[in-house]
Design an enzyme around this catalytic site. Structure first.
Site, PDB file in Angstrom:
ATOM      1  N   ASN A 229       2.800  -7.154   6.071  1.00 49.76           N
ATOM      2  CA  ASN A 229       4.033  -6.473   5.668  1.00 49.76           C
ATOM      3  C   ASN A 229       4.707  -5.719   6.818  1.00 49.76           C
ATOM      4  O   ASN A 229       5.842  -5.284   6.681  1.00 49.76           O
ATOM      5  CB  ASN A 229       3.771  -5.516   4.505  1.00 49.76           C
ATOM      6  CG  ASN A 229       3.730  -6.245   3.174  1.00 49.76           C
ATOM      7  OD1 ASN A 229       3.902  -7.451   3.117  1.00 49.76           O
ATOM      8  ND2 ASN A 229       3.504  -5.513   2.107  1.00 49.76           N
ATOM      9  N   TYR A 230       4.004  -5.569   7.937  1.00 50.54           N
ATOM     10  CA  TYR A 230       4.629  -5.053   9.162  1.00 50.54           C
ATOM     11  C   TYR A 230       4.939  -6.245  10.068  1.00 50.54           C
ATOM     12  O   TYR A 230       4.418  -6.356  11.173  1.00 50.54           O
ATOM     13  CB  TYR A 230       3.705  -4.074   9.885  1.00 50.54           C
ATOM     14  CG  TYR A 230       3.475  -2.754   9.199  1.00 50.54           C
ATOM     15  CD1 TYR A 230       4.178  -2.382   8.052  1.00 50.54           C
ATOM     16  CD2 TYR A 230       2.548  -1.851   9.704  1.00 50.54           C
ATOM     17  CE1 TYR A 230       3.952  -1.164   7.436  1.00 50.54           C
ATOM     18  CE2 TYR A 230       2.322  -0.621   9.098  1.00 50.54           C
ATOM     19  CZ  TYR A 230       3.019  -0.289   7.955  1.00 50.54           C
ATOM     20  OH  TYR A 230       2.796   0.923   7.336  1.00 50.54           O
ATOM     21  N   ARG A 231       5.770  -7.143   9.603  1.00 51.53           N
ATOM     22  CA  ARG A 231       6.074  -8.378  10.327  1.00 51.53           C
ATOM     23  C   ARG A 231       6.342  -8.122  11.805  1.00 51.53           C
ATOM     24  O   ARG A 231       7.094  -7.216  12.168  1.00 51.53           O
ATOM     25  CB  ARG A 231       7.309  -9.042   9.734  1.00 51.53           C
ATOM     26  CG  ARG A 231       7.074  -9.731   8.413  1.00 51.53           C
ATOM     27  CD  ARG A 231       6.349 -11.049   8.568  1.00 51.53           C
ATOM     28  NE  ARG A 231       6.347 -11.773   7.301  1.00 51.53           N
ATOM     29  CZ  ARG A 231       5.685 -12.902   7.103  1.00 51.53           C
ATOM     30  NH1 ARG A 231       4.974 -13.435   8.069  1.00 51.53           N
ATOM     31  NH2 ARG A 231       5.735 -13.501   5.927  1.00 51.53           N
TER      32      ARG A 231
ATOM     33  N   PHE B 240      -0.970  -6.336  10.147  1.00 47.77           N
ATOM     34  CA  PHE B 240      -0.648  -6.231   8.717  1.00 47.77           C
ATOM     35  C   PHE B 240       0.591  -7.066   8.430  1.00 47.77           C
ATOM     36  O   PHE B 240       1.649  -6.858   9.031  1.00 47.77           O
ATOM     37  CB  PHE B 240      -0.417  -4.758   8.368  1.00 47.77           C
ATOM     38  CG  PHE B 240      -0.007  -4.498   6.945  1.00 47.77           C
ATOM     39  CD1 PHE B 240      -0.499  -5.249   5.889  1.00 47.77           C
ATOM     40  CD2 PHE B 240       0.862  -3.454   6.654  1.00 47.77           C
ATOM     41  CE1 PHE B 240      -0.120  -4.991   4.574  1.00 47.77           C
ATOM     42  CE2 PHE B 240       1.241  -3.179   5.352  1.00 47.77           C
ATOM     43  CZ  PHE B 240       0.756  -3.950   4.314  1.00 47.77           C
TER      44      PHE B 240
ATOM     45  N   TYR C 272       0.852  -1.194   0.000  1.00 50.10           N
ATOM     46  CA  TYR C 272       0.000   0.000   0.000  1.00 50.10           C
ATOM     47  C   TYR C 272       0.884   1.239   0.000  1.00 50.10           C
ATOM     48  O   TYR C 272       2.080   1.181   0.296  1.00 50.10           O
ATOM     49  CB  TYR C 272      -0.912   0.022   1.234  1.00 50.10           C
ATOM     50  CG  TYR C 272      -0.238   0.614   2.455  1.00 50.10           C
ATOM     51  CD1 TYR C 272      -0.471   1.933   2.819  1.00 50.10           C
ATOM     52  CD2 TYR C 272       0.650  -0.135   3.215  1.00 50.10           C
ATOM     53  CE1 TYR C 272       0.164   2.496   3.912  1.00 50.10           C
ATOM     54  CE2 TYR C 272       1.293   0.419   4.307  1.00 50.10           C
ATOM     55  CZ  TYR C 272       1.046   1.730   4.657  1.00 50.10           C
ATOM     56  OH  TYR C 272       1.695   2.285   5.736  1.00 50.10           O
TER      57      TYR C 272
END
Length: 582
Positions: A488-490, A486, A200
């Site tokens: 992608n925010y591991r 989220f 995003y």
């Protein structure tokens, strides 16, 4: 009665049985011995050479720990300095493919020798799971896969997984000044991980996620086959557009649909603090009411940071900063904000009109004299220490709630927030259109953010603890059942799957937070396309539990199984041997 003649005892255990046991023990011992870098390098290189039929070429893309370039290749794409220390576990090999057969061979060969394969495209995964493991592993680093083909006439681009977002934006700009792509604002992020996790950026309210514009893909599956959208089938194509590509195979490229951008866009940045008679609290209250609901062309990111007061020396305060992109002119957005967001106090003097490509540079914190080719700089070996976490907010936070949050932030010291507004296109796409489920019903996403400059165990413990404590404090204000996150925010704090196991139960702990109801479909697809769980990491999609599935089929599972067998056989063998001499 215990026999007194040793020969009587030995007659119960013929010499052939004894030799057989010794051979079994020796064989099992050899089969489960920990792999050495040298043995893995020799086996892997031989296998890859046989597969690709190009010995000279292959030797140039496989870096053993003894290679003089090993450290520089490994460290170049480490983007979190927490995982660039002498104590950080290192891979046995780093493989840097430049052609499709290299990737196919790497998958086949890693699987044949039972070694975990970690896949890295840009290295921005916050927990370093693409290049760190507590178990023996190989890194497949895709940074040579950076080709980008832009077809303006058909409004598509084919982007290899190792390209960076900055390179994507630049190559599109080279061909067209009125096309763009909705993805992240950090130009050094790798395409493979970014898109496979959702992706995003500051156009998501107008155009949605990156994966909403993926129309085709190429992937190497667990059998070493190259599959496109047609050959991989609807389910797998769905899974790799937000479900994390590394759970299902190696992404080679994505084909994406370009989106139109106006010739002129507007950016602005306005900051207010609690200690300067500027109502930062009122700003945040209004932001919650406006940012997710305003014109879809407007994206207003809100940064909240504890900072030193400029009014009272030695005290801390909260600074609230609004950073915005409007896909249109300054006059229009100033008028809009005057009506909808008076607490912002936006004037035309606060605004800068730019081309879209220049707005990309602005958001990347380049100065206004920077040329677009700066986006081609991969900025290697520049990692800071950091920790990130995420949350979703579905109901506005009250004034009392915000004031309590300010107190907690100041008490903790450094951890801040990034609020990213949703609404617009995000509310129009179904939650199961892709694996990314966080669509309608979410006002904004929170990123918890803390950075520090110096190494040290105590420093890391202090700052990561700050982030965890603020995350805990926020529990009443964010989503629940599940408390969403989220991909992608591991964030390994929310759960991990133990190495060598395929625990559906462990996988569901983090999987439901990342994917909500889409998790079950992802597990079903994973079980079908990778039943032996070869493509795995600490937060990968698990396979369905069952008698014919599980880690026992994977290389790690075999090693675990043989280790258990070895321990049993050693005990049994020694009992036999002891019996011989009792």
């Amino acid at each position: 009665m215990v026999p007194t003649n040793p020969m009587e005892k030995s007659s119960l255990f013929p010499s052939g049985t004894f030799l057989f046991l010794l051979l079994v023990l020796l064989n099992v011992s050899a089969s489960v011995a920990a792999p050495t870098p040298e043995s893995v390098y020799t086996s892997f290189l031989e296998c890859l050479t046989n597969y690709t039929k190009a010995q000279d070429q292959v030797s140039n893309i496989v870096f053993a720990q003894t290679n003089a370039s090993f450290s520089s290749v490994l460290q170049a794409y480490i983007r979190n300095a927490r995982f660039n220390t002498t104590s950080t576990p290192k891979p046995l090999l780093v493989v840097t493919p430049s052609e499709d057969p290299h990737v196919q061979g790497a998958v086949i060969c890693a699987k044949s020798i039972g070694i975990q394969l970690k896949i890295r495209s840009g290295g921005h995964d916050y927990e370093g799971i693409s290049y760190v493991s507590d178990q023996p592993f190989i890194i497949l680093d895709m940074f040579h896969f950076r080709n980008i083909t832009v077809d303006v006439e058909n409004e598509v681009a084919v982007v290899q997984a190792g390209a960076t977002l900055g390179e994507v934006y630049y190559r599109i700009w080279e061909k067209s000044k009125v096309h763009g792509f909705p993805a992240g604002v950090c130009p050094t992020v790798g395409v493979g991980g970014h898109l496979s996790g959702g992706g995003y950026g500051n156009m998501l309210r107008k155009h949605g996620l990156s994966v909403d514009h993926v129309v085709d893909a190429k992937i190497v599956d667990v059998k070493g086959r190259i599959l496109d959208k047609e050959s991989m089938g609807e389910d797998l194509f769905w899974a790799i557009r937000g479900g994390g590509g590394a759970s299902f195979g190696v992404i080679l490229s994505y084909t994406v649909k370009l989106i139109p951008v106006p010739e002129v866009v507007t950016v602005f940045r306005i900051a207010k603090s609690l200690d300067q008679n500027e109502s930062a609290t009122e700003l945040v209250l209004q932001w919650q009411q406006v940012a997710p609901h305003t014109d879809h062309r407007l994206f207003m990111r809100l940064l909240l940071q504890p900072v030193s007061s400029k009014v009272v020396k030695g005290q801390r305060t909260i600074r609230a900063t609004v950073m915005a992109l409007f896909l249109g002119g300054a006059d229009e957005v100033v008028t809009l904000m005057g009506k909808e967001f008076p607490a912002l106090g936006l004037s035309k003097e606060n605004c800068t009109e730019l081309s879209w490509i220049d707005s990309v540079l602005w958001w990347s914190n380049f100065d206004n004299t920077t040329k677009p080719d700066a986006l081609l700089d991969r900025d290697l070996n520049s990692a800071s220490f950091l920790k990130r976490k995420s949350d979703y907010v579905q109901n506005p936070i009250s004034k009392k709630g915000l004031e309590g949050i300010w107190e907690k932030m100041i008490e903790l010291g450094k951890t801040g927030f990034v609020f990213n507004p949703y609404g617009g296109k995000m509310s129009e796409v179904s939650s199961d259109a892709t694996p990314f489920p966080h669509r309608a019903g979410n006002l904004f996403k929170i990123q918890y953010s803390v950075n520090w400059d110096d190494p040290g165990v105590e420093l890391e413990k202090n700052f990561t603890s700050q982030a965890k404590m603020l995350y805990s404090y926020m529990t009443p204000f964010v989503s629940s059942d599940p408390r969403s996150a989220f991909l992608n925010y591991r964030d390994l704090d929310i759960g991990t799957n133990s190495f060598g196991k395929n625990s559906y139960e462990e996988g569901a702990v983090y999987g439901v937070k990342y994917f909500n109801d889409n998790f079950k479909r992802l597990v079903k697809i994973k079980t079908e396309v990778d039943p032996e769980n070869f493509f795995r990491n600490e937060q990968s999609i698990p396979i369905h539990p069952g008698p014919d599935t599980g880690a026992i089929k994977s290389g790690a599972g075999k090693l675990l199984h043989l280790t258990l067998y070895w321990s049993v056989m050693v005990k049994v063998g020694w009992l036999f041997i002891l019996e011989l001499f009792i």
